[in-house]
Design a protein around this motif. Structure first.
Motif, PDB file in Angstrom:
ATOM      1  N   LEU A 201      46.644 -29.391 -61.285  1.00 11.28           N
ATOM      2  CA  LEU A 201      47.149 -28.314 -60.437  1.00 11.28           C
ATOM      3  C   LEU A 201      47.152 -26.981 -61.187  1.00 11.28           C
ATOM      4  N   THR A 202      47.478 -27.043 -62.486  1.00  8.28           N
ATOM      5  CA  THR A 202      47.430 -25.835 -63.302  1.00  8.28           C
ATOM      6  C   THR A 202      45.999 -25.330 -63.423  1.00  8.28           C
ATOM      7  N   ALA A 203      45.053 -26.264 -63.645  1.00  6.61           N
ATOM      8  CA  ALA A 203      43.642 -25.891 -63.723  1.00  6.61           C
ATOM      9  C   ALA A 203      43.165 -25.297 -62.398  1.00  6.61           C
ATOM     10  N   LEU A 204      43.632 -25.870 -61.282  1.00  2.77           N
ATOM     11  CA  LEU A 204      43.261 -25.352 -59.969  1.00  2.77           C
ATOM     12  C   LEU A 204      43.807 -23.946 -59.761  1.00  2.77           C
ATOM     13  N   TRP A 205      45.037 -23.704 -60.220  1.00  5.73           N
ATOM     14  CA  TRP A 205      45.630 -22.376 -60.114  1.00  5.73           C
ATOM     15  C   TRP A 205      44.834 -21.352 -60.917  1.00  5.73           C
ATOM     16  N   LEU A 206      44.415 -21.749 -62.115  1.00  3.97           N
ATOM     17  CA  LEU A 206      43.618 -20.855 -62.949  1.00  3.97           C
ATOM     18  C   LEU A 206      42.293 -20.527 -62.279  1.00  3.97           C
ATOM     19  N   LEU A 207      41.682 -21.534 -61.689  1.00  2.63           N
ATOM     20  CA  LEU A 207      40.421 -21.309 -60.976  1.00  2.63           C
ATOM     21  C   LEU A 207      40.630 -20.404 -59.770  1.00  2.63           C
ATOM     22  N   LEU A 208      41.741 -20.608 -59.076  1.00  4.82           N
ATOM     23  CA  LEU A 208      42.043 -19.825 -57.879  1.00  4.82           C
ATOM     24  C   LEU A 208      42.223 -18.345 -58.207  1.00  4.82           C
TER      25      LEU A 208
ATOM     26  N   PRO B 232      41.043 -12.513 -57.866  1.00  2.52           N
ATOM     27  CA  PRO B 232      41.969 -11.760 -58.736  1.00  2.52           C
ATOM     28  C   PRO B 232      42.991 -10.932 -57.978  1.00  2.52           C
ATOM     29  N   ALA B 233      42.756 -10.707 -56.682  1.00  8.66           N
ATOM     30  CA  ALA B 233      43.736  -9.953 -55.895  1.00  8.66           C
ATOM     31  C   ALA B 233      45.064 -10.691 -55.798  1.00  8.66           C
ATOM     32  N   ILE B 234      45.046 -12.015 -55.987  1.00  6.08           N
ATOM     33  CA  ILE B 234      46.286 -12.790 -55.901  1.00  6.08           C
ATOM     34  C   ILE B 234      47.255 -12.392 -57.006  1.00  6.08           C
ATOM     35  N   PRO B 235      46.871 -12.488 -58.295  1.00  8.21           N
ATOM     36  CA  PRO B 235      47.819 -12.044 -59.327  1.00  8.21           C
ATOM     37  C   PRO B 235      48.029 -10.540 -59.337  1.00  8.21           C
ATOM     38  N   ASP B 236      46.999  -9.776 -58.924  1.00  4.62           N
ATOM     39  CA  ASP B 236      47.131  -8.318 -58.925  1.00  4.62           C
ATOM     40  C   ASP B 236      48.171  -7.829 -57.916  1.00  4.62           C
ATOM     41  N   SER B 237      48.468  -8.655 -56.912  1.00  4.98           N
ATOM     42  CA  SER B 237      49.455  -8.264 -55.903  1.00  4.98           C
ATOM     43  C   SER B 237      50.878  -8.303 -56.435  1.00  4.98           C
ATOM     44  N   GLY B 238      51.092  -9.056 -57.513  1.00  8.01           N
ATOM     45  CA  GLY B 238      52.443  -9.206 -58.058  1.00  8.01           C
ATOM     46  C   GLY B 238      53.261 -10.272 -57.361  1.00  8.01           C
ATOM     47  N   VAL B 239      52.731 -10.869 -56.284  1.00  6.42           N
ATOM     48  CA  VAL B 239      53.478 -11.875 -55.530  1.00  6.42           C
ATOM     49  C   VAL B 239      53.757 -13.127 -56.360  1.00  6.42           C
ATOM     50  N   PRO B 240      52.748 -13.689 -57.077  1.00  2.03           N
ATOM     51  CA  PRO B 240      53.045 -14.905 -57.854  1.00  2.03           C
ATOM     52  C   PRO B 240      54.126 -14.692 -58.905  1.00  2.03           C
ATOM     53  N   THR B 241      54.056 -13.561 -59.639  1.00  3.12           N
ATOM     54  CA  THR B 241      55.052 -13.299 -60.671  1.00  3.12           C
ATOM     55  C   THR B 241      56.444 -13.188 -60.072  1.00  3.12           C
ATOM     56  N   THR B 242      56.544 -12.441 -58.981  1.00  4.72           N
ATOM     57  CA  THR B 242      57.846 -12.277 -58.323  1.00  4.72           C
ATOM     58  C   THR B 242      58.355 -13.603 -57.776  1.00  4.72           C
ATOM     59  N   PHE B 243      57.441 -14.382 -57.173  1.00  4.45           N
ATOM     60  CA  PHE B 243      57.856 -15.641 -56.557  1.00  4.45           C
ATOM     61  C   PHE B 243      58.353 -16.637 -57.584  1.00  4.45           C
TER      62      PHE B 243
ATOM     63  N   LEU C  18      44.582 -15.424 -68.990  1.00  5.77           N
ATOM     64  CA  LEU C  18      43.233 -15.927 -69.243  1.00  5.77           C
ATOM     65  C   LEU C  18      42.279 -15.477 -68.150  1.00  5.77           C
ATOM     66  N   ALA C  19      42.733 -15.541 -66.891  1.00  4.60           N
ATOM     67  CA  ALA C  19      41.888 -15.093 -65.786  1.00  4.60           C
ATOM     68  C   ALA C  19      41.601 -13.604 -65.900  1.00  4.60           C
ATOM     69  N   ALA C  20      42.613 -12.825 -66.290  1.00  7.32           N
ATOM     70  CA  ALA C  20      42.409 -11.380 -66.462  1.00  7.32           C
ATOM     71  C   ALA C  20      41.417 -11.097 -67.585  1.00  7.32           C
ATOM     72  N   TRP C  21      41.487 -11.871 -68.650  1.00  9.43           N
ATOM     73  CA  TRP C  21      40.529 -11.704 -69.755  1.00  9.43           C
ATOM     74  C   TRP C  21      39.107 -12.017 -69.310  1.00  9.43           C
TER      75      TRP C  21
END
Length: 283
Positions: free
Chosen positions: A26-33, A38-49, A160-163
């Protein structure tokens, strides 16, 4: 309340290890997602959630721990409100500051981001380490809780995804992302080990805490020396996390110090239980 008065919660090992087998893919799937979108982490929603989810779990665990202490109902409510109101305000201020660009290097002459990282730890750690009331809560709370709650550290894989997208320098993102991901993944077996109540389990949880703190030491150091400012020693091709952009900056501004304080609490709890066990054997 003595630490030995509360039996530790025992997590069924087979089910928990089976859960870890699900957790890794599931962690690997999240990294792939997040790499694919990239708009998903860029939105700030995952960090806030995930921080709100962790906040809710801490609130619940604190209340359940307080219920097993010898404190009066009024003392329990006052303690719970004092901690949770302070933590909620801290998160709200950090989140608002990140959105409004307070942590940008050119936004202020004050070292806003280093202050956001270190001030909560400098102020909070002594209170958490020496408060007698906090000690009572830790004695009443299963040691596995403060370990398992940091499962959210797997979300640090966003670095890692951002890199991979060229949005963060590898010299910072690779050690920070891998360290966070390993800390999050190993939180589950460490929680299982300490839940069994053995000396080996306590040592495993202590080593896990050391790993988590070492990850932050490396990440903070690399973030400082790769970010624009008086301590920059490495000038990467792209800006580091210290550039102050939302939502990435919310990680050092709130996630890092709050996680360090959770490690501090866990280490104090493990030490108290170890001392109580030694005292019981000497009786």
């Amino acid at each position: 309340m003595a630490a030995e008065a509360v039996s530790p919660a025992v997590v069924p090992s087979r089910d928990a290890w089976r859960g870890l087998l699900w957790f890794v893919p599931l962690t690997a799937l999240w990294l792939l997602l997040i790499y694919r979108w990239p708009a998903i982490p860029d939105s700030g929603v995952p960090t806030t959630f995930h921080q709100l989810a962790a906040h809710g779990l801490v609130a619940l665990g604190l209340w359940l721990g307080l219920e097993h202490t010898s404190l009066t109902p009024g003392q329990r409510r006052a303690t719970w409100l004092a901690i949770m109101i302070a933590d909620t305000l801290w998160f709200a201020v950090a989140w608002s500051a990140a959105i409004n660009g307070v942590f940008h290097q050119d936004a202020t002459g004050l070292p806003a981001l280093p202050s956001a990282i270190f001030l909560p730890v400098v102020i909070g750690a002594p209170l958490l380490l020496f408060s007698g009331r906090i000690g009572q809560v830790l004695d009443a709370m299963p040691a596995s809780w403060l370990v398992a709650v940091q499962l959210y550290r797997v979300f640090g894989s966003w670095a890692l995804a951002a890199w991979l997208h060229g949005a963060l320098p590898g010299v910072f993102a690779v050690p920070a992302g891998i360290g966070d991901m390993l800390t999050g993944l190993l939180a589950l077996p460490a929680a299982i080990a300490v839940a069994n109540g053995t000396a080996g389990g306590g040592r495993a949880a202590t080593l896990w805490n050391v790993l988590g703190l070492a990850d932050f030491a490396v990440a903070i150091t690399m973030g400082i020396i790769t970010s624009p400012g008086p301590w920059q020693l490495i000038v990467p091709d792209v800006l580091s996390i210290g550039a102050g952009d939302y939502p990435g900056v919310l990680t050092p501004a709130f996630v890092v110090p709050s996680s360090i304080l959770l490690h501090v609490l866990s280490l104090r709890q493990l030490r108290r239980r170890s001392r109580a066990e030694v005292a019981r054997r000497q009786e």
